[in-house]
Design an enzyme around this catalytic site. Sequence first.
Site, short mmCIF file in Angstrom:
data_model
loop_
_atom_site.label_atom_id
_atom_site.label_comp_id
_atom_site.label_asym_id
_atom_site.label_seq_id
_atom_site.Cartn_x
_atom_site.Cartn_y
_atom_site.Cartn_z
N ASP A 181 43.31 9.54 22.09
CA ASP A 181 43.58 10.42 23.23
C ASP A 181 43.07 9.80 24.52
O ASP A 181 42.28 8.85 24.52
CB ASP A 181 42.86 11.76 22.95
N ASP A 188 50.79 19.37 24.91
CA ASP A 188 49.83 20.39 24.46
C ASP A 188 50.47 21.77 24.46
O ASP A 188 49.85 22.73 23.99
CB ASP A 188 48.60 20.39 25.37
C1 DGJ Z 1 44.14 16.71 24.64
C2 DGJ Z 1 45.09 16.62 23.47
O1 DGJ Z 1 46.42 16.63 23.93
C3 DGJ Z 1 44.81 17.77 22.53
O2 DGJ Z 1 45.72 17.75 21.45
C4 DGJ Z 1 43.40 17.68 22.03
O3 DGJ Z 1 43.25 16.53 21.24
C5 DGJ Z 1 42.44 17.67 23.20
N1 DGJ Z 1 42.79 16.65 24.16
C6 DGJ Z 1 41.03 17.43 22.72
O4 DGJ Z 1 40.14 17.32 23.76
#
Ligand code: DGJ
Length: 691
Positions: free
Chosen positions: A441, A510
């Site tokens: 990420d 997300d």
């Molecule tokens: C952003 C990601 O897109 C989410 O799926 C998750 O992993 C969060 N970060 C965790 O901080």
Amino acid sequence: MIEILDDYISLTAADVSYIIRAGQDRIISVYWGPAIKLEDAVSIDFAERWSSFDPEEEAYRQEYDVYNGRSFLTPCVYLDSPSDRLNYMEFSRLETTSSEIKLYYDICPSGLLLEVRYGIYSNGVVWRKASVSASEKTGLVSFYSGSACFHSYDQMSAIYTAGRWSGEWQVKSHDIVPGCFQLGSRQGFTSETFNPSVMIADKNCSETHGMVYSLMLAYSGNWEIKIEHTLTGITRLVAGLSSFDNSIVVNKGETVSTPLMYLAYTDKGYGEMSRLLHDFENANVIRKRPYCPVLYNSWEATGFNVTAAGQKELACKAAEIGCELFVVDDGWFGQRNSDHAGLGDWYVNPEKFPAGLDDLIRYVEKLGMKFGIWVEPESVNPDSDLYRTHPDWIYRSAYAEPLQCRNQYLLNLCLPEVREYILSWMRRLLSRHNISYIKWDMNRNMSDPDSAFFDDDSRIIWKQHADALYSLWETITEEFPDVYFESCAGGGGRVDLGIMRYAHQFWTSDNTDAFDRLRIQYGCSLFYSPRAMMCWVTDNNSDSGRAVRALEYRFHSAMCGGLGIGADISRFSAQELEVCKTMIGRYKSVRHLISGGLLYRQGNPFTDNVVSFEYVSKDRKEAVIFTFLHSQNFGMPLPNIRFEGLCNDKRYKLDDGCAHYGSFLRSVGIPNKLKGDFASCMHHAELVECE
Ligand code: DGJ
């Protein structure tokens, strides 16, 4: 196939020709479109001018050029040298193989050697890349991967995706009119705002008909795509690294290359263009493995409240419903109890895992699943041991406090010691524990692009940061070839063909609301293969105030890509768990179609009440179609569900046991029995063998 006639060169495959002329002092775009004979191409007038007022250099369709002060279009190379900024190209030599051409030009007077490379894949996708080598240290402001020109008059539009966090992949259209239209990122990563991909299509192009050109840039740093349209009706696409605040230094004896750019053409509409791109990505770019495992990810269920007991409870249910991989997301390490602390301290939190991480891994494995984990190697919280020990490891200017985004800084990857630190903890993590999957990420823009380290010219940061990121991915993926990797950046902020050389899949957004997702996935699927597009079934953004959609609808929406479960299944009833089990079973029976088949989109979820996504095997023997009804208005009858892409004269058996010819399924279809709002269904068709 590559053919050469005098200084004309043609790359032809799958009924597409891309023809250039390698002149003594310039490379010219001669033709790009349906296949033509090379001997006919010589009659194309590629230097039309209306009057002597038209800049001569501009009338030539410059395929790759160096700034010489005579054209007012964007030059592919612009030197960072006040005294030597005007240059010209002098043909040096041509090298060819059966699949690639390399053109060499001397850039005078600066003394650079330019290499411009082309190749074509069997499905007609052309790739481009350029490199420069220097005999003396030389600086460049602009160094694009290339440009490509074609006639568009005023009849075409640019189709691209734009968005923001949780609202990525919104499809936008912009008329191509004289001037320059630009997409890009100056955020230090690919970004959710725009994606480095564009289609230029006939204004009346549809899913099934019409001329479409497309360009995709394989880059995860600052990038730019310019669409220039001249008064002579020529459209010129220029793509590569962003030239804003940019400096590329080519040291004596060094060679520097651009990212790859890919060009594709079809006259059969958006649908065919997407199928072409997906097929090419699956075969040539995305890291391979049979299918994405059905995964469970704990992020939406537990947030930062990760405990061994809580994860075990979720793992138990995940295994029960048929998940194949259990992924612990953010919150397992350091003092990471919220997004305010811990990032950078990559040790297993002993309070959360008193018996160690391996205890959970063994538990997950006993349940028959593989184990995966979340990391964010590029960032650090100010409240972390790493930052307290190395406050000089982040980007910062001498004049202002560095900016925090999501309470974190970005590590200066240009520093060898930072890269070494990242490699050492990742190696430790992956070699000490049985980890099969990494979600990589990155959750912030790059700001304060400076550091005391760059006493000379900090503009080199942008490219060096992206190069360093790729070197990390390359080292880790090479050292751990059996680990699956997912690319994520605060949702869909790092989806591009540069990172997909290393990653097997990407996190799309997300936003996991099943209806919003239809739009997001539709936009994303214009360019990117469903094989890599991760989609989760969640509790439906339960804090968004929106009504919760039926579990089946949430599944159908998420089954349109790589299926994951993100809901808090520890709270699911026995009946809900049973639905999950059935749906996951169904997904497994058709995922080879979603992963490796051909996608036919019917309707557009941004505008249409009923839409379908159909996946047909490449041998046309099998198909699955997901149909979604947005709202039942006035009791109006719904159009039949029609299968595309099947063989007309072959019979296919449907789930209800009935069999029909492909021609019937395409033209008449089967009744759409959906009722109510946010309703969905799935139908499967399979060839009746031995009739
Ligand atoms: C952003 C990601 O897109 C989410 O799926 C998750 O992993 C969060 N970060 C965790 O901080």
